[in-house]
Every structure is written in C-alpha cells, then in structure tokens.
Design a protein around this motif. Structure first.
Motif, PDB file in Angstrom:
ATOM      1  N   TYR A 123       0.820  -1.204   0.000  1.00 46.14           N
ATOM      2  CA  TYR A 123       0.000   0.000   0.000  1.00 46.14           C
ATOM      3  C   TYR A 123       0.855   1.255   0.000  1.00 46.14           C
ATOM      4  O   TYR A 123       0.341   2.350  -0.137  1.00 46.14           O
ATOM      5  CB  TYR A 123      -0.940   0.004   1.205  1.00 46.14           C
ATOM      6  N   ASN A 126       2.953   3.127  -5.310  1.00 45.82           N
ATOM      7  CA  ASN A 126       1.867   3.670  -6.117  1.00 45.82           C
ATOM      8  C   ASN A 126       2.384   4.123  -7.466  1.00 45.82           C
ATOM      9  O   ASN A 126       3.587   4.263  -7.669  1.00 45.82           O
ATOM     10  CB  ASN A 126       1.172   4.820  -5.388  1.00 45.82           C
ATOM     11  N   TYR A 127       1.442   4.353  -8.384  1.00 49.77           N
ATOM     12  CA  TYR A 127       1.800   4.889  -9.683  1.00 49.77           C
ATOM     13  C   TYR A 127       2.359   6.291  -9.497  1.00 49.77           C
ATOM     14  O   TYR A 127       2.124   6.929  -8.480  1.00 49.77           O
ATOM     15  CB  TYR A 127       0.557   4.944 -10.572  1.00 49.77           C
ATOM     16  N   ARG A 212       7.101   4.900  -0.684  1.00 49.91           N
ATOM     17  CA  ARG A 212       7.401   5.671   0.526  1.00 49.91           C
ATOM     18  C   ARG A 212       7.495   4.684   1.676  1.00 49.91           C
ATOM     19  O   ARG A 212       7.161   3.506   1.520  1.00 49.91           O
ATOM     20  CB  ARG A 212       6.314   6.710   0.752  1.00 49.91           C
ATOM     21  N   TYR A 272      -0.037  10.491  -7.121  1.00 51.81           N
ATOM     22  CA  TYR A 272      -1.242  11.252  -7.406  1.00 51.81           C
ATOM     23  C   TYR A 272      -1.869  11.676  -6.100  1.00 51.81           C
ATOM     24  O   TYR A 272      -1.875  10.919  -5.136  1.00 51.81           O
ATOM     25  CB  TYR A 272      -2.238  10.383  -8.165  1.00 51.81           C
TER      26      TYR A 272
END
Ligand code: NAG
Ligand code: NAG
Ligand code: NAG
Ligand code: NAG
Length: 273
Positions: A123, A126-127, A212, A272
């Motif tokens: 999680y 991410n893109y 992250r 995003y």
C-alpha cells in the motif's frame, strides 16, 4: 574510602581505554545489515529491496513486498499475482521501473494481463504522475468502422485497438472483443507513442512506481539513519524492527545521526493526490 577509590580508578581507566579502542578503531571495515546485491545483469539492488531466500527466513531488512527473485539474471518483483521484470531503480527519486515479463521482443507485443498493485501488501507503492493507463481491446469481431486499429494485430476480420484512459470511444468493447487488458505505461511523447504505432516500445519501456516508507515506525527509524526490517514472530504475523547500520536492533538509531526525512517526503509528492 580511600582504598575503594584506589581499587576503582584502574577499573575505570581500563573501561575508558576499552571504550575508546572499540569506537576509535579505524581498521574495522564498515558492515551493512542490509547488503546490496545484483542478479547478474549489472543492476545493483539495495535497501529497501531484498533478495528472498538470501536473508534469514524469520527476519529481513527491507520493505514488505519488496522481496525480489533472481531468474535468468533478471530481478523480478511480484505485484499482485504477477511477476514483473525490474528494469531500473532510482533511489534518490524513490521510484522503480518495471515491465511485463511475458513480452516478446518484437514490435508487436501483446499485453498479457492487467497491471494491478496489491494494495494489501504494498500500500506504500503507487503509480507516479508519469504513468498513463492504456486499454487494449484484442480481437474484436465488431468495431466502429471509423477508428484506426493496431495494424500488426489484424487477424482476418478481427481488429485490436488501444486507447488512453478517459478517451475510450463509446462502444460495447467488452461484448465484441475477445479480451481487454489495462496496462500502465510511461508515455514520453514523440516517435509514435502508444497510439501512433509505438505501443510495442512503450510496453517494453514499462511503467514507473513510487514508494514511501510503509508506516510511521519505519519513517521514524529511517529518519535516524536506520533500516526498516520485519520479523515473523509465528510465521504469520510480522513485527517491525529498526536495524541500525552497526547491526544493532533499536527503536531508533540516533547515534548514527543521518536524517533522511526529506527523501521520504519528496517521494510522497510523486504520487497522485
Ligand atoms: C533519478 O531521478 C532524478 C530526479 O528525477 C534524476 O535527476 C536522476 O537522473 C535519476 N537517476 C537515474 C539513475 O535514473
Ligand atoms: C485484500 O484483503 C481483503 C480483506 O482482507 C481480501 O478480501 C482481498 O482478497 C485482498 N486482496 C488481495 C489482492 O490480496
Ligand atoms: C495511489 O494512486 C491512486 C491514483 O492513481 C490514488 O487513488 C490512491 O489514493 C493512491 N494511494 C496511495 C496509498 O497513495
Ligand atoms: C487473436 O486471434 C488470433 C487468431 O484467431 C490469435 O492467434 C491471437 O492470439 C489472438 N490474440 C489475442 C490477443 O487474443
């Protein structure tokens, strides 16, 4: 009193000497608790990635889901239920570039399956804003006649199409096409691109994911120069551990003093909103 002090001071002196000789020793080689590796193709892979099977089974240094496999000298990463080839890692940007494993090298490859992230495990992956979602519709038996199809994928009367996310022409594609695949690509523009017949190269180039730190414990650990690790207590539940550069396990590694908080925050801005 005097005799106790007399006995203590040599001991104190000895302790101080021992202490300085350990800390001051310049000959001790620097060791890292999270060794880098490569799969044989020259790409150096470091924390937070780790090589499955090379570390202690009950404990590892790196992020969950960042375990890699080396196959045919290629580093592979699992995202959701599929393996992808890891093409590049940018440690200052906290990004990785991955491609489909199953692509042939020709100019007319077929995207074999949707690109999905397993948000349960990764999680914190991410893109990035460079990624574009594209949709392939393969072997359609009926299609709007005005649209241009992918020339190299014509099979008799069947046509295949690719569209960018948000620009899919109104049509019942699901019904008239044999299969549909949603892929993620980095569309750099120029020389054709996805829509201009350059979809083969664009698929080979792959897509980019940012990462992250997995959680606040890990962020705190990294901010003091430590490495995040995880330990399986009973084979199922993992517990966070902070591994300092001297191998010590601790809540934080303040003695090492390297503050990496800015890197963590910079990478978060790639996602995003
Ligand atoms: C990593 O990303 C930074 C920032 O975008 C860029 O300047 C640098 O060239 C990249 N490094 C590699 C090895 O791609
Ligand atoms: C994510 O977790 C939920 C609930 O635990 C589960 O139902 C779902 O199948 C999981 N998804 C994946 C992709 O593993
Ligand atoms: C990942 O990106 C998507 C949009 O692409 C966004 O909806 C989602 O909230 C992001 N997830 C995280 C954990 O940042
Ligand atoms: C499309 O159909 C042709 C012939 O019927 C087949 O060889 C090809 O594999 C199909 N392509 C896809 C993406 O299913």
């Amino acid at each position: 009193m005097a005799s106790i002090a007399h006995h203590l001071s040599p001991l104190l002196l000895f302790t101080i000497l021992l202490h300085t000789s350990i800390n001051g020793s310049p000959t001790k080689p620097p060791t890292t608790p999270c060794p880098s590796f490569d799969c044989g193709n020259g790409l150096i892979i470091s924390y937070p990635f780790w090589l499955k099977g090379k570390q202690n089974n009950d404990e590892y240094c790196g992020y969950p889901g960042f375990d890699l496999l080396c196959t045919d000298q290629q580093p592979l990463i699992r995202l959701s239920n599929h393996l992808y080839r890891l093409k590049n890692i940018n440690y200052s940007e906290n990004t990785l570039t991955a491609t489909y494993l199953e692509l042939n090298n020709g100019a007319c490859p077929i995207a074999p399956h949707d690109v999905r992230l397993n948000l349960n495990i990764s999680y914190f992956l991410n893109y990035t804003i460079e990624d574009k979602m594209v949709h392939f519709f393969y072997n359609c038996t009926l299609y709007p006649p005005s649209l241009s199809s992918i020339a190299c994928l014509q099979h008799g009367l069947k046509r295949s199409y690719v569209f960018m996310e948000g620009a899919i022409p109104e049509f019942d594609w699901q019904r008239f096409c044999d299969s549909t695949v949603s892929a993620v690509v980095v569309e750099k523009g120029g020389d054709g691109g996805v829509l201009g017949g350059g979809f083969g190269r664009v698929l080979q180039d792959g897509f980019k994911l940012g990462w992250r730190s997995p959680d606040s414990d890990c962020r705190a650990c990294e901010a003091t120069g430590g490495f995040c690790g995880y330990r399986y207590s009973d084979g199922l539940h993992r517990n966070f551990i902070c591994i300092c550069s001297d191998g010590r396990r601790s809540d934080n590694c303040h003695d090492n003093g390297v503050v990496e908080q800015t890197v963590v925050e910079a990478s978060a801005s790639l996602f995003y909103a």
